[in-house]
Design a protein around this motif. Structure first.
Motif, short mmCIF file in Angstrom:
data_model
loop_
_atom_site.label_atom_id
_atom_site.label_comp_id
_atom_site.label_asym_id
_atom_site.label_seq_id
_atom_site.Cartn_x
_atom_site.Cartn_y
_atom_site.Cartn_z
N PRO A 90 0.79 -1.24 0.00
CA PRO A 90 0.00 0.00 0.00
C PRO A 90 0.82 1.28 0.00
N GLU A 91 2.06 1.24 -0.44
CA GLU A 91 2.88 2.45 -0.39
C GLU A 91 2.42 3.50 -1.42
N VAL A 92 2.80 4.74 -1.15
CA VAL A 92 2.58 5.81 -2.11
C VAL A 92 3.45 5.58 -3.35
N PHE A 93 4.68 5.10 -3.12
CA PHE A 93 5.62 4.83 -4.21
C PHE A 93 6.02 3.35 -4.18
N PRO A 94 5.11 2.44 -4.57
CA PRO A 94 5.41 1.01 -4.50
C PRO A 94 6.32 0.56 -5.64
N HIS A 95 6.91 -0.62 -5.46
CA HIS A 95 7.67 -1.24 -6.53
C HIS A 95 6.72 -1.60 -7.67
N LEU A 96 7.14 -1.33 -8.89
CA LEU A 96 6.32 -1.70 -10.04
C LEU A 96 6.60 -3.13 -10.50
N VAL A 97 7.71 -3.69 -10.05
CA VAL A 97 8.01 -5.09 -10.32
C VAL A 97 7.92 -5.85 -9.01
N SER A 98 7.74 -7.14 -9.11
CA SER A 98 7.54 -7.95 -7.91
C SER A 98 8.75 -7.87 -6.99
N PRO A 99 8.53 -7.59 -5.70
CA PRO A 99 9.64 -7.59 -4.74
C PRO A 99 9.97 -8.98 -4.20
N PHE A 100 9.17 -9.98 -4.59
CA PHE A 100 9.37 -11.33 -4.07
C PHE A 100 10.44 -12.08 -4.86
N ARG A 101 11.09 -13.04 -4.21
CA ARG A 101 12.02 -13.92 -4.91
C ARG A 101 11.30 -14.65 -6.04
N GLU A 102 12.02 -14.93 -7.09
CA GLU A 102 11.41 -15.62 -8.23
C GLU A 102 10.86 -16.98 -7.84
N ASP A 103 11.52 -17.65 -6.89
CA ASP A 103 11.07 -18.98 -6.47
C ASP A 103 10.17 -18.93 -5.24
N ALA A 104 9.85 -17.74 -4.74
CA ALA A 104 8.99 -17.64 -3.55
C ALA A 104 7.57 -18.08 -3.89
N ARG A 105 6.97 -18.80 -2.97
CA ARG A 105 5.59 -19.21 -3.12
C ARG A 105 4.73 -18.44 -2.13
N ILE A 106 3.55 -18.04 -2.56
CA ILE A 106 2.76 -17.08 -1.80
C ILE A 106 1.36 -17.62 -1.56
#
Length: 532
Positions: A280-296
């Motif tokens: 919910p940031e005002v200036f969030p990352h536009l690309v995923s901040p998660f590891r490529e192999d992270a499962r969510i």
């Protein structure tokens, strides 16, 4: 059912739904139903001097009761004043039922004074917005409003009430609104999928938000965190979603910069998201901040927020409390239950001393409404948020919630000691709320964290400079609030609220004693501009 005017029937409906307070600011096109309200012994009108204040008090009341709060605004001009605070309520999922009058359907084609499309104005900052156009549907629409506001994900709703519709007769019965239960658990197959993701993780992380508090899932969240040994971060978290003294709690990720959230999840191979969206940031990352192999795994009752910005592996639109309990049953027990954290770290500010004195004098039952912003770390060091319903943090980005929010919380919890913290800049958005506290003898306490600046903007522009390799230089003059200096105690007294200034450590003990023993509202102007 006997016929009576809609303006009479509407209050029968609100009474049937247990609504006893109306927060508002009066206007000519609402005078018909406000006249009826005055005759009802079972309802009270809480008068605010501006619509922003009315909404903010109602927001604090709704948060403290977890029930609907009724707000009356004045036509388009009043709704316009309230839009910023309605955005705050929408972001925070506050169940507000907001009504505003209109001159009448018969005048619609005249495009006359105060004419406006109220529904179009309200729609971007509410969960649902509508207009009553027939007397036979007044109560039906109001019940729909209460139902919509209270059904998770909760949120503010708006109903426009033309005067001629309310003057007409209706035979509708006033019966309690129906609020559907969304206490649903995922299918066993889906729970097993989630467990497989989480059970085998080497470095899991939990991201939690206010959906946990709405569901009452604090204990279940802590149990799952312990079984996973997972650190817990607050995301869009403004209530007590976990005991902040729990050793697995890591703090808030904030609402400004995506790199903060990215650092928290950078090494996680599994992420459990509960009761929030990311991020919910005002200036969030536009690309995923998660590891490529992270499962969510994402659990929420708000299906819109699940996987809204980034894909997830297991998406569970379900009740957080029931789902976390089911996950805990399927996860192996933790080998060692972690002990609670030790005493808070030391701090050397006046806020540290002031909050520590409150903690000493009010060991239990304190309710804190926190809009201290840059002074909040010192506040929460001494008054950590531990018990559900005891702490409410500002949310949504609108300044000015600290004073009216505390008034609303005190109206909801008259037997509790309620202290609202705000900044010098934020307080001036809604300072006239002090008058409402004095008028209705609401014995809330208010602390203005006075550093004579918009300090948060100082901090944010320095981050902006760093990101763009801009050499540090003088902050914009518009961030300075010292010229002329605001005399908050005098301003408070002019509205009937006793007040004191604190700028030395020796003054703290006496000021807190006076604040807590005052029979009515009391304000402390606390210097937070430096160290002790």
């Amino acid at each position: 059912m006997a016929s009576r005017p809609g303006k009479v029937a509407m209050f029968e409906q609100f009474a049937a739904d247990g609504i006893r307070l109306v927060f508002g600011n009066p206007g000519t096109v609402e005078q018909g139903f406000l006249d009826v309200l005055e005759q009802r012994a079972d309802m009270d009108y809480v008068l605010a001097l501006q619509e922003t204040v009315a909404v903010a008090i109602a927001d604090g009341y709704a948060r403290a009761t977890a029930g609907p709060a009724l707000v009356q605004l004045h036509a388009g001009v009043g709704l316009g004043n309230a839009v910023g605070m309605l955005y705050q309520a929408m972001r925070g999922h506050s169940p507000l039922v907001v009504v505003a009058g209109e001159a009448g359907v018969q005048y619609e084609s005249m495009d006359a004074q105060m004419a406006a499309d109220l529904v179009a104005m309200a729609r971007p900052v509410t969960k649902y917005a509508t207009r009553v156009t027939h007397p036979g549907s007044v109560l039906r629409v109001l019940r729909r409003a209460v139902k919509t506001a209270m059904t998770p994900p909760r949120g503010p709703v708006f109903v426009a009430l033309p005067m001629d519709v309310l003057d007409a007769q209706t035979a509708e019965p006033a019966v309690p609104s129906t609020v559907p239960s969304r206490a649903v658990t995922p299918a066993p197959y889906d729970l097993d999928r989630a467990v497989r993701v989480l059970r085998d993780a080497r470095s899991p992380v939990i991201l939690m938000g206010d959906g946990v508090a709405v569901s009452g899932a604090q204990e279940e969240l802590a149990l799952v965190a312990e079984r996973l040994g997972a650190p817990v971060w607050g995301v869009d978290s403004s209530e007590v979603n976990i005991d902040t003294a729990h050793p697995l709690y890591r703090g808030q990720l904030g609402h400004m910069f995506g790199h903060v959230s990215a650092a928290a999840v950078r090494d996680a191979d599994a992420v459990l998201i509960v009761g929030t969206y990311v991020f919910p940031e005002v200036f969030p990352h536009l690309v995923s901040p998660f590891r490529e192999d992270a499962r969510i795994v994402h659990v929420d009752l708000d299906d819109y927020e699940i996987a809204k910005n980034f894909p997830v592996d297991v998406a569970l639109c379900a009740d957080p409390k029931l789902t976390l309990a089911a996950l805990a049953d399927r996860l192996p027990p933790a080998p060692v239950r972690p002990a609670l954290a030790g005493p808070p770290p030391e701090g050397d500010t006046l806020m540290d001393a002031f909050a520590a004195e409150i903690a000493r004098r009010v060991p239990a039952g304190l309710v804190v409404f926190d809009e201290a912003l840059t002074a909040s770390p010192a506040l929460t060091r001494r008054l950590p948020a531990r018990v559900p319903g005891s702490y409410f943090l500002t949310r949504g980005g609108s300044l000015g919630v600290g004073i009216p929010g505390a008034i609303g919380a005190k109206l909801a919890r008259p037997d509790a000691e309620v202290v609202g913290f705000t900044g010098d800049g934020g307080s001036m958005y809604t300072i006239q709320a002090l008058w409402t506290a004095a008028r209705h003898n609401v014995a809330a306490r208010f602390v203005i964290c006075n550093n004579r600046r918009y300090q948060l903007l100082d901090d944010n522009i320095e981050q902006y400079w760093r990101e763009r390799d801009v050499p540090p230089h003088a902050h914009p003059s518009g961030f300075d609030l010292a010229r002329p200096e605001i005399d908050f105690p005098a301003l408070a007294r002019s509205m009937g609220v006793e007040a004191v200034r604190v700028d030395k450590p020796a003054q703290v003990e006496r000021a807190v004693e006076r604040m807590l023993s005052a029979p009515g509202p009391f304000l402390v102007d606390l210097d937070t501009g430096g160290t002790r």
